[in-house]
Write a protein that holds these residues in place. Structure first.
Motif, PDB file in Angstrom:
ATOM      1  N   GLY A 126       0.796  -1.221   0.000  1.00  0.00           N
ATOM      2  CA  GLY A 126       0.000   0.000   0.000  1.00  0.00           C
ATOM      3  C   GLY A 126       0.830   1.273   0.000  1.00  0.00           C
ATOM      4  N   LYS A 127       2.091   1.181   0.358  1.00  0.00           N
ATOM      5  CA  LYS A 127       2.964   2.369   0.373  1.00  0.00           C
ATOM      6  C   LYS A 127       3.128   2.906  -1.050  1.00  0.00           C
ATOM      7  CE  LYS A 127       7.884   3.270   1.269  1.00  0.00           C
ATOM      8  NZ  LYS A 127       7.973   4.572   1.920  1.00  0.00           N
ATOM      9  N   ALA A 128       3.017   4.217  -1.207  1.00  0.00           N
ATOM     10  CA  ALA A 128       3.185   4.816  -2.540  1.00  0.00           C
ATOM     11  C   ALA A 128       4.614   4.612  -3.028  1.00  0.00           C
ATOM     12  CB  ALA A 128       2.869   6.310  -2.481  1.00  0.00           C
ATOM     13  N   TYR A 129       4.732   4.347  -4.318  1.00  0.00           N
ATOM     14  CA  TYR A 129       6.057   4.247  -4.947  1.00  0.00           C
ATOM     15  C   TYR A 129       6.119   5.278  -6.061  1.00  0.00           C
ATOM     16  CZ  TYR A 129       9.785   2.683  -7.996  1.00  0.00           C
ATOM     17  OH  TYR A 129      10.902   2.656  -8.771  1.00  0.00           O
ATOM     18  N   TYR A 130       7.002   6.234  -5.931  1.00  0.00           N
ATOM     19  CA  TYR A 130       7.206   7.245  -6.973  1.00  0.00           C
ATOM     20  C   TYR A 130       8.485   6.912  -7.718  1.00  0.00           C
ATOM     21  CZ  TYR A 130       3.814   9.833  -4.199  1.00  0.00           C
ATOM     22  OH  TYR A 130       2.684  10.206  -3.513  1.00  0.00           O
ATOM     23  N   PRO A 131       8.404   6.509  -8.982  1.00  0.00           N
ATOM     24  CA  PRO A 131       9.629   6.107  -9.669  1.00  0.00           C
ATOM     25  C   PRO A 131      10.551   7.294  -9.949  1.00  0.00           C
ATOM     26  CG  PRO A 131       7.742   5.999 -11.154  1.00  0.00           C
ATOM     27  CD  PRO A 131       7.205   6.346  -9.807  1.00  0.00           C
ATOM     28  N   PHE A 132      11.695   7.274  -9.322  1.00  0.00           N
ATOM     29  CA  PHE A 132      12.771   8.218  -9.643  1.00  0.00           C
ATOM     30  C   PHE A 132      13.951   7.376 -10.081  1.00  0.00           C
ATOM     31  CE2 PHE A 132      10.038  10.971  -7.240  1.00  0.00           C
ATOM     32  CZ  PHE A 132      10.165  12.175  -7.914  1.00  0.00           C
ATOM     33  N   GLY A 133      14.031   7.168 -11.377  1.00  0.00           N
ATOM     34  CA  GLY A 133      15.002   6.226 -11.902  1.00  0.00           C
ATOM     35  C   GLY A 133      16.220   6.891 -12.495  1.00  0.00           C
ATOM     36  N   THR A 134      17.264   6.097 -12.667  1.00  0.00           N
ATOM     37  CA  THR A 134      18.393   6.513 -13.481  1.00  0.00           C
ATOM     38  C   THR A 134      18.755   5.354 -14.409  1.00  0.00           C
ATOM     39  OG1 THR A 134      20.566   7.568 -13.525  1.00  0.00           O
ATOM     40  CG2 THR A 134      20.212   5.907 -11.799  1.00  0.00           C
ATOM     41  N   THR A 135      19.845   5.525 -15.135  1.00  0.00           N
ATOM     42  CA  THR A 135      20.151   4.648 -16.250  1.00  0.00           C
ATOM     43  C   THR A 135      21.601   4.199 -16.169  1.00  0.00           C
ATOM     44  OG1 THR A 135      18.729   6.173 -17.476  1.00  0.00           O
ATOM     45  CG2 THR A 135      19.929   4.544 -18.783  1.00  0.00           C
ATOM     46  N   ALA A 136      21.830   2.891 -16.273  1.00  0.00           N
ATOM     47  CA  ALA A 136      23.216   2.385 -16.369  1.00  0.00           C
ATOM     48  C   ALA A 136      23.120   1.115 -17.211  1.00  0.00           C
ATOM     49  CB  ALA A 136      23.787   2.096 -14.981  1.00  0.00           C
ATOM     50  N   TYR A 137      23.011   1.313 -18.513  1.00  0.00           N
ATOM     51  CA  TYR A 137      22.631   0.235 -19.415  1.00  0.00           C
ATOM     52  C   TYR A 137      23.483  -1.024 -19.246  1.00  0.00           C
ATOM     53  CZ  TYR A 137      19.493   3.290 -22.064  1.00  0.00           C
ATOM     54  OH  TYR A 137      18.465   4.106 -22.451  1.00  0.00           O
ATOM     55  N   ALA A 138      24.786  -0.848 -19.195  1.00  0.00           N
ATOM     56  CA  ALA A 138      25.659  -2.022 -19.289  1.00  0.00           C
ATOM     57  C   ALA A 138      26.452  -2.279 -18.008  1.00  0.00           C
ATOM     58  CB  ALA A 138      26.602  -1.855 -20.485  1.00  0.00           C
ATOM     59  N   TRP A 139      25.982  -1.758 -16.888  1.00  0.00           N
ATOM     60  CA  TRP A 139      26.806  -1.808 -15.668  1.00  0.00           C
ATOM     61  C   TRP A 139      27.155  -3.227 -15.239  1.00  0.00           C
ATOM     62  CZ3 TRP A 139      25.764  -3.153 -10.352  1.00  0.00           C
ATOM     63  CH2 TRP A 139      24.474  -3.652 -10.113  1.00  0.00           C
ATOM     64  N   THR A 140      26.252  -4.181 -15.442  1.00  0.00           N
ATOM     65  CA  THR A 140      26.543  -5.549 -14.975  1.00  0.00           C
ATOM     66  C   THR A 140      27.542  -6.255 -15.891  1.00  0.00           C
ATOM     67  OG1 THR A 140      24.672  -6.427 -16.226  1.00  0.00           O
ATOM     68  CG2 THR A 140      24.262  -5.834 -13.926  1.00  0.00           C
ATOM     69  N   HIS A 141      27.893  -5.641 -17.014  1.00  0.00           N
ATOM     70  CA  HIS A 141      28.845  -6.244 -17.951  1.00  0.00           C
ATOM     71  C   HIS A 141      30.243  -5.657 -17.813  1.00  0.00           C
ATOM     72  CE1 HIS A 141      25.379  -8.179 -19.643  1.00  0.00           C
ATOM     73  NE2 HIS A 141      24.793  -7.020 -19.761  1.00  0.00           N
ATOM     74  N   MET A 142      30.413  -4.777 -16.827  1.00  0.00           N
ATOM     75  CA  MET A 142      31.718  -4.160 -16.602  1.00  0.00           C
ATOM     76  C   MET A 142      32.518  -5.009 -15.598  1.00  0.00           C
ATOM     77  SD  MET A 142      31.681  -1.604 -18.588  1.00  0.00           S
ATOM     78  CE  MET A 142      30.550  -2.363 -19.738  1.00  0.00           C
ATOM     79  N   GLY A 143      33.745  -4.556 -15.318  1.00  0.00           N
ATOM     80  CA  GLY A 143      34.568  -5.240 -14.325  1.00  0.00           C
ATOM     81  C   GLY A 143      33.926  -5.164 -12.951  1.00  0.00           C
ATOM     82  N   LYS A 144      34.285  -6.108 -12.093  1.00  0.00           N
ATOM     83  CA  LYS A 144      33.664  -6.196 -10.769  1.00  0.00           C
ATOM     84  C   LYS A 144      33.819  -4.889  -9.992  1.00  0.00           C
ATOM     85  CE  LYS A 144      33.133  -9.402  -6.909  1.00  0.00           C
ATOM     86  NZ  LYS A 144      33.229  -8.394  -5.837  1.00  0.00           N
TER      87      LYS A 144
END
Lengths: 533, 533
Positions: A126-144
């Protein structure tokens, strides 16, 4: 966190559960089954389970995780005792039964995010969720190392959604070869130019790739961040060919992803980024892929599709829970943003309006003030706007939008500030007097947010529209407190005077003494106007 | 005109044609059949005809026109010999056969208007049609004198479309009792307050009402004006009840209207005005009525539906050929207007953006400058905007928007001027660089229209976007003539200098000597920029 311990304990009993386990609501139950696998279990073994409590039953697909290990994951939403029973084409995986207990969600677990009141979102609790997003398209494909820095950057930010690609990205500004791939290699060929060319075995997923993705989705969940997973994208250009697989493979990939990840409460499906740039797929293909997700995801995670600039998909399609667009026009004014609400009757997220940064490309060089301004315009119109950052000062810079890393910009702080303002209101925003008043949003009876954008004023004659959208009309004799919000300096000052409405005068209500609010002759000022009850 | 003479001649042979008649393309063939009618022929007699030429066959409904007279009307579109054969529940009307010849359209007859190139319109003969409409909701329900004045007003205007209601209007500013009604009276009752109350016989149409409407539609056709017929509206409020008839009656009314009027080439169907204010109908009802029209109109006349402010119907519905909206937001900037093209992929007509006038209501008191400005914004964005005029100085004023009469405003002249500008271009307008450039529209390779709206400048550094939407990118070395258009004073002056593009510089092309265009520091200026080939 809450299911980690459970998993560790559970994994000790590999033959199946010996006693009833506890899983919290929107947590994850995982059944691990060890069984000698035939050659390519990915395509040749079927495995599903029915999970039931009371009248409620879910049919859930399991998946092969390599190493003679099969798994079935389930996200219970209702508290109480659950039972399950498996069905499989392999005798050893068939008719496995068990129970577990779903207990109340613990602190910090608000549940899966769903559409709420047509235009907005809320957590399942029931808690409101207001999407405040950002973008990191390929972050999981970078070095650890970069991945860990990305997580700490996100931790200190106010972002609660991240747009990220499942497949690696091959783009002018992102050329890194990933460590992991979703499929295994069938053979290595030389292309016409004598260059190594990988031929993928599309029948054989690489579990390590997905395990890594899952870890990152969980990492985001711990930070309260929704993972807006982009399932297809055009940034491949023949390097790996993941944008041009046959639909049979696309569907198998989606179903494998759903079997693995649908039990992660913070997952959203973004069928594609810039779908219209994927030359190998038609609108019919996208419709099919969206339908596949809607049909096979047991929980109905949020789902949309994202086009290039001003390319609007048919978001009336019931497979899409919300509108995820790339276009600058809707955030050029609150009215323009609100127009999309009136057209689609779904939540609107402008997932790309251009990014703060210093790139040569015009979409990647907004000033931080401009980025913040566009987010405010969209939010005032009752929609949501996603941030992105594209600074490249040194050639080694990661550009957060592409690879993650550290923020170098300054709009992210202002967006976090705006999020606190929204979260302090009793309801989501909508324009008070649609198409007529381009500065006044309402958050219910007695709550207003007025935003002046680039207009600089020394003072503002207190006035509000009589109309208050779906709420009751404003009347005379209502007393208001006014707070001056500097959206750039992130300050909130209470105005020393109170204001009281006179009778309606030509669609507006002014202060009965025509009092004014003193303003600092700066751009990007806003007012929070609250009834004193 | 072209079919008038034919009708007169034809009517002499009431028993049916004795020799092959000639009708021009998009003209009207009318078969008149005299036959003793049973009680209520409107509901009890079926009458249709098949019209055929070569492989083409149309099924067309006839109608009862009162006085033992039945008619079947047909609009041939293909030249050549046509044959017809009737089918009826009445023996005397059944199996009537005949032929006529369809000849080439004569001068001034361009045919029915259809959607062209997704976003625009053209006449059936290929000539572009740019809708420049105005509004006179109840003009056909006024006294004959006012109706004739309305026609002369329209004749001198540049308007080529008129929004008008089939049913009479009962509204604060339009209270006149019409002379004719679409149904006959069943009985006169007294209501609770002792006031006369008409009970309509919904089974019995009043042919005189429709004959009058037809005459007016023909009158408009002679002036080159499309009749955008509003089939339902909410401005009734219990006075006649035409907004609250059962769907069985609604459908019979639509089919009667189609049988009578679909052969009029200049008819458009507007299913409703402010459909959401009609309290007795649901979206399902409107869908049903739209479908009824789409299914039964043999020619597929243009069809849309119009809501109140910012109320968008689902215009993806294939029954709607175009989008007819009421909203100010799309005309607040060319980009906002263009957004609707990108969403709907159909022609966009803002059929109400507010009106020039001096009414108390805010929708009826735009300055002529504002009305003109909003039309320009919409047109620059590749959409169309309908005019309306609401001046009431003396209580006897007719207010053109409501009753017709004479124009008292001044925007209508500017809109006629804009129409001449559009018609001089080789193709319809669209923004050159969507969502990025809010001032430059293109009309194909080498044709631009730049509009500065309210911005006042002393000069303008010549520059055009490299991108030119669907046309080829602008390159260096292209020479242009520039004409300064004063959209308010309606003047066009050729700039003394020519301009020549240098290479692309950051998405734009400037003059190679960075020459400027001198402007008069006035608002509402535009430039027509034409390549010199």
């Amino acid at each position: 966190m809450y299911y980690r311990l459970f998993l560790i304990l559970f994994s000790l009993f590999l033959g199946g559960p010996l006693y009833a386990q506890e899983v919290e609501q929107w947590g994850r139950f995982e059944l691990i089954l060890r069984e000698k696998s035939p050659k390519n279990a990915f395509t040749r073994v079927t495995l599903t389970a029915e999970f039931s409590t009371g009248d409620t039953t879910y049919a859930v697909s399991g998946f092969y995780d390599g190493n003679d290990t099969f798994k079935i994951r389930f996200m219970p939403q209702k508290t109480g005792k659950w039972t399950y029973r498996t069905t499989s084409s392999i005798a050893g995986l068939n008719n496995r039964k068990g129970t577990f207990t779903c207990v109340k969600a613990t602190k910090g677990n608000f549940g899966i995010v769903r559409v709420s009141d047509t235009y907005n979102f809320s957590y399942a609790n029931g808690k409101a969720y207001y999407p405040f997003g950002t973008t990191a398209y390929a972050w999981t494909h970078m070095g650890k190392g970069t991945q860990e820095i990305t997580l700490s950057t996100l931790k200190k930010s106010g972002f609660n959604k991240l747009r990220m690609c499942v497949f690696p990205k091959n783009y002018e500004l992102v050329k890194e070869e990933p460590e992991l791939f979703p499929f295994t290699v069938r053979e290595l060929k030389k292309d016409a130019a004598g260059k190594d060319q990988v031929v993928w075995d599309f029948d054989t997923f690489n579990p390590a790739f997905f395990q890594h993705l899952e870890k990152r989705v969980d990492d985001l969940d711990k930070l309260g961040i929704e993972a807006d997973l982009i399932l297809f994208h055009p940034y491949d250009k023949g390097r790996w060919g993941f944008d041009a697989m046959p639909n049979e493979v696309n569907i198998r990939y989606l179903n494998y992803l759903i079997a693995r990840l649908a039990s992660y409460k913070n997952v959203w499906w973004s069928v594609a980024n810039e779908w219209d740039y994927v030359k190998s797929k038609t609108v019919e293909d996208w419709d099919l892929l969206a339908k596949t997700i809607a049909r096979n995801d047991p929980y109905g995670h949020l789902c949309s599709i994202h086009g290039a600039t001003a390319t609007y998909y048919d978001y009336r399609n019931p497979a899409f829970t919300h509108v995820s667009i790339q276009d600058e026009t809707p955030v050029q004014s609150p009215n323009a943003a609100a127009m999309l609400r009136h057209i689609y009757h779904k939540p609107i997220i402008s997932d790309e309006v251009g990014y703060e940064g210093n790139l040569k490309s015009r979409w990647g060089r907004y000033s931080p003030e401009e980025m913040t301004y566009l987010v405010w315009n969209g939010v005032l119109g009752g929609t949501y706007v996603t941030h992105g950052e594209c600074y490249m000062v040194n050639p080694s810079d990661t550009i957060f939008w592409a690879k993650g890393g550290e923020f170098k910009g300054t709009s992210w702080k202002r967006i976090a500030f705006l999020r606190t303002i929204l979260e302090a209101f009793p309801t989501p925003l909508r324009l008070s007097d649609v198409s007529r008043d381009n500065v006044t949003a309402t958050a219910g009876d007695g709550y207003y947010l007025v935003y002046f954008g680039k207009h600089m004023m020394e003072n503002w004659l207190f006035n509000l529209p009589a109309k208050n959208d779906v709420y009751k009309k404003l009347t005379a004799g209502v007393r208001f407190k006014v707070e001056l919000i500097d959206t750039w300096d992130m300050t909130i000052q209470t105005h020393p005077q109170l204001f009281e409405t006179a009778s309606e005068n030509d669609y507006r209500l002014f202060d009965k003494e025509l009092k004014k609010v003193k303003l600092p002759l700066k751009p990007y000022m806003a007012l929070r106007i609250t009834e004193i009850k």
